[in-house]
Motif scaffolding. Structure first.
Motif, PDB file in Angstrom:
ATOM      1  N   LEU A 187       0.854  -1.186   0.000  1.00 25.25           N
ATOM      2  CA  LEU A 187       0.000   0.000   0.000  1.00 25.25           C
ATOM      3  C   LEU A 187       0.893   1.240   0.000  1.00 25.25           C
ATOM      4  O   LEU A 187       2.014   1.209   0.524  1.00 25.25           O
ATOM      5  N   PRO A 188       0.387   2.352  -0.554  1.00 28.40           N
ATOM      6  CA  PRO A 188       1.243   3.549  -0.648  1.00 28.40           C
ATOM      7  C   PRO A 188       1.631   4.125   0.720  1.00 28.40           C
ATOM      8  O   PRO A 188       2.576   4.892   0.796  1.00 28.40           O
ATOM      9  N   THR A 208      11.902  -4.040   4.920  1.00 26.85           N
ATOM     10  CA  THR A 208      11.257  -4.876   5.941  1.00 26.85           C
ATOM     11  C   THR A 208      10.901  -4.062   7.190  1.00 26.85           C
ATOM     12  O   THR A 208       9.828  -4.248   7.763  1.00 26.85           O
ATOM     13  N   ASP A 209      11.777  -3.165   7.614  1.00 27.23           N
ATOM     14  CA  ASP A 209      11.511  -2.349   8.811  1.00 27.23           C
ATOM     15  C   ASP A 209      10.264  -1.479   8.607  1.00 27.23           C
ATOM     16  O   ASP A 209       9.423  -1.354   9.497  1.00 27.23           O
ATOM     17  N   ALA A 210      10.172  -0.873   7.417  1.00 26.70           N
ATOM     18  CA  ALA A 210       9.014  -0.010   7.137  1.00 26.70           C
ATOM     19  C   ALA A 210       7.744  -0.861   7.037  1.00 26.70           C
ATOM     20  O   ALA A 210       6.683  -0.463   7.531  1.00 26.70           O
ATOM     21  N   MET A 211       7.859  -2.051   6.448  1.00 25.71           N
ATOM     22  CA  MET A 211       6.683  -2.934   6.344  1.00 25.71           C
ATOM     23  C   MET A 211       6.200  -3.342   7.732  1.00 25.71           C
ATOM     24  O   MET A 211       5.001  -3.431   7.971  1.00 25.71           O
ATOM     25  N   ALA A 212       7.156  -3.585   8.631  1.00 28.11           N
ATOM     26  CA  ALA A 212       6.790  -4.011   9.990  1.00 28.11           C
ATOM     27  C   ALA A 212       5.907  -2.946  10.647  1.00 28.11           C
ATOM     28  O   ALA A 212       5.001  -3.270  11.416  1.00 28.11           O
ATOM     29  N   GLN A 213       6.135  -1.675  10.309  1.00 22.28           N
ATOM     30  CA  GLN A 213       5.349  -0.591  10.913  1.00 22.28           C
ATOM     31  C   GLN A 213       3.930  -0.493  10.329  1.00 22.28           C
ATOM     32  O   GLN A 213       3.082   0.190  10.882  1.00 22.28           O
ATOM     33  N   LEU A 214       3.709  -1.185   9.206  1.00 20.92           N
ATOM     34  CA  LEU A 214       2.358  -1.158   8.603  1.00 20.92           C
ATOM     35  C   LEU A 214       1.434  -2.184   9.256  1.00 20.92           C
ATOM     36  O   LEU A 214       0.215  -2.118   9.111  1.00 20.92           O
ATOM     37  N   ILE A 215       2.044  -3.158   9.960  1.00 21.26           N
ATOM     38  CA  ILE A 215       1.254  -4.251  10.532  1.00 21.26           C
ATOM     39  C   ILE A 215       0.288  -3.696  11.575  1.00 21.26           C
ATOM     40  O   ILE A 215       0.667  -2.868  12.404  1.00 21.26           O
ATOM     41  N   GLY A 216      -0.957  -4.151  11.500  1.00 24.17           N
ATOM     42  CA  GLY A 216      -1.967  -3.678  12.453  1.00 24.17           C
ATOM     43  C   GLY A 216      -2.847  -2.617  11.809  1.00 24.17           C
ATOM     44  O   GLY A 216      -4.063  -2.633  11.959  1.00 24.17           O
ATOM     45  N   GLY A 217      -2.254  -1.731  11.044  1.00 30.60           N
ATOM     46  CA  GLY A 217      -3.007  -0.656  10.394  1.00 30.60           C
ATOM     47  C   GLY A 217      -3.858  -1.169   9.235  1.00 30.60           C
ATOM     48  O   GLY A 217      -4.921  -0.620   8.926  1.00 30.60           O
ATOM     49  N   SER A 218      -3.394  -2.208   8.570  1.00 30.62           N
ATOM     50  CA  SER A 218      -4.122  -2.785   7.432  1.00 30.62           C
ATOM     51  C   SER A 218      -3.742  -4.271   7.361  1.00 30.62           C
ATOM     52  O   SER A 218      -2.732  -4.668   7.951  1.00 30.62           O
ATOM     53  N   PRO A 219      -4.560  -5.096   6.648  1.00 30.01           N
ATOM     54  CA  PRO A 219      -4.222  -6.515   6.577  1.00 30.01           C
ATOM     55  C   PRO A 219      -2.816  -6.725   6.005  1.00 30.01           C
ATOM     56  O   PRO A 219      -2.365  -5.925   5.174  1.00 30.01           O
ATOM     57  N   PHE A 220      -2.150  -7.769   6.481  1.00 30.15           N
ATOM     58  CA  PHE A 220      -0.813  -8.074   5.966  1.00 30.15           C
ATOM     59  C   PHE A 220      -0.673  -9.594   5.892  1.00 30.15           C
ATOM     60  O   PHE A 220      -0.830 -10.269   6.907  1.00 30.15           O
ATOM     61  N   HIS A 221      -0.432 -10.092   4.701  1.00 25.68           N
ATOM     62  CA  HIS A 221      -0.369 -11.552   4.528  1.00 25.68           C
ATOM     63  C   HIS A 221       0.888 -11.990   3.781  1.00 25.68           C
ATOM     64  O   HIS A 221       1.396 -11.263   2.924  1.00 25.68           O
TER      65      HIS A 221
END
Ligand code: G1P
Length: 268
Positions: A187-188, A208-221
């Motif tokens: 996601l943007p 990977t570090d930035a992706m880890a911060q997206l977890i919880g805010g939107s689905p991540f699979h």
């Protein structure tokens, strides 16, 4: 030379990536290039001299192939990454070109062989669940320090919910052996997190570090894809890819198989 220009069977790795994307319906391509990677932009340009020569020699099949490789005008954007600060920084360099919509990331040295394009599998998953989707595979525990590794939530053996992500953890501390390979749908919002990322593992700004911060805010699979992944950034992976693609090729497959058998028997 740019490793993305290394040839597997009959085309550079970057072309394999673009072919995979095109097969899945992707039409616009952004290349993030460092210094000395002109060859990539040139590859996706019309090869005027080559095409003229092929035309003069009546080589219509080769001419068709050369033209096929060029995306439609306006569909290729090239972005410069002035300093090699890491994968996260490379993706961030593309933020204006991507705009405010979900996008796919390809690491072209990860080559995925298969009839169903890996990125297409991720896109289908995205259409079902939304959010971020990464391609994952199980690796031997001693290899976790080569990859981004998932902390896994719910898991049906095909789709794994991502609870956490760690870049290149040592085997003793890795949360699982499910690892990311070079295909992502993001996601943007990732760009907001990349903006403020500090270098970590290998002193690089990590996606990977930035992706880890997206977890919880939107689905991540994480999706266990169908296909075979070759790490063409290594000598072994590159050779394996050439052999696997070569053996499946209509023109050279049978002869290559005979040659390989002979080599193996000579080796004892
Ligand atoms: C990169 C990513 C890593 C991922 C890997 C896949 O690492 O940082 O999370 O698992 O690609 O190939 P690199 O191979 O660039 O060190």
């Amino acid at each position: 030379m740019a490793k993305e220009m290394l040839t597997v069977l009959d085309r550079p790795l970057i072309q394999h990536a673009v072919d995979e994307a095109a097969k899945a319906g992707i039409e616009q391509f952004i290349f993030v290039n460092g210094r000395g990677k002109h060859a990539i932009d040139d590859h996706f340009d019309l090869a005027f001299e080559l095409e003229r020569t092929l035309e003069l020699r009546g080589k219509t099949v080769e001419l068709g192939r050369s033209r096929e490789m060029v995306p439609a005008p306006g569909n290729v954007i090239s972005v410069r990454q002035q300093q090699p600060l890491g994968l996260g920084h490379a993706v961030w360099c593309a933020r204006h070109a991507v705009g405010n919509e979900p996008f796919a990331v390809f690491l072209a040295d990860d080559l995925v062989m298969g009839d169903d394009p890996c990125i297409g599998q991720l896109i289908r998953q995205y259409e079902k669940t939304g959010g971020n989707v990464v391609a994952v595979q199980d690796v031997p525990r001693e290899h976790t320090n080569r990859y981004g590794v998932l902390d896994v939530g719910e898991d049906d053996g095909h789709i794994a919910e991502v609870k956490g992500l760690v870049e290149k953890p040592e085997p003793e501390v890795a949360p699982s052996t499910l690892t990311i390979i070079g295909r992502y749908i993001l996601l943007p919002q990732i760009f907001d997190h990349l903006e403020s990322q500090k270098p970590t593992v290998g002193n690089e700004i990590q996606l990977t570090d930035a992706m880890a911060q997206l977890i919880g805010g939107s689905p991540f699979h994480g999706l266990r894809f169908t296909g075979t992944r070759f790490d063409c950034g290594t000598k072994l992976g590159f050779l394996q890819a050439n052999l696997a693609y070569g053996l499946r090729d209509g023109d050279v497959g049978a002869e290559l198989a005979a040659f390989a058998k002979n080599e193996l028997s000579n080796k004892g």
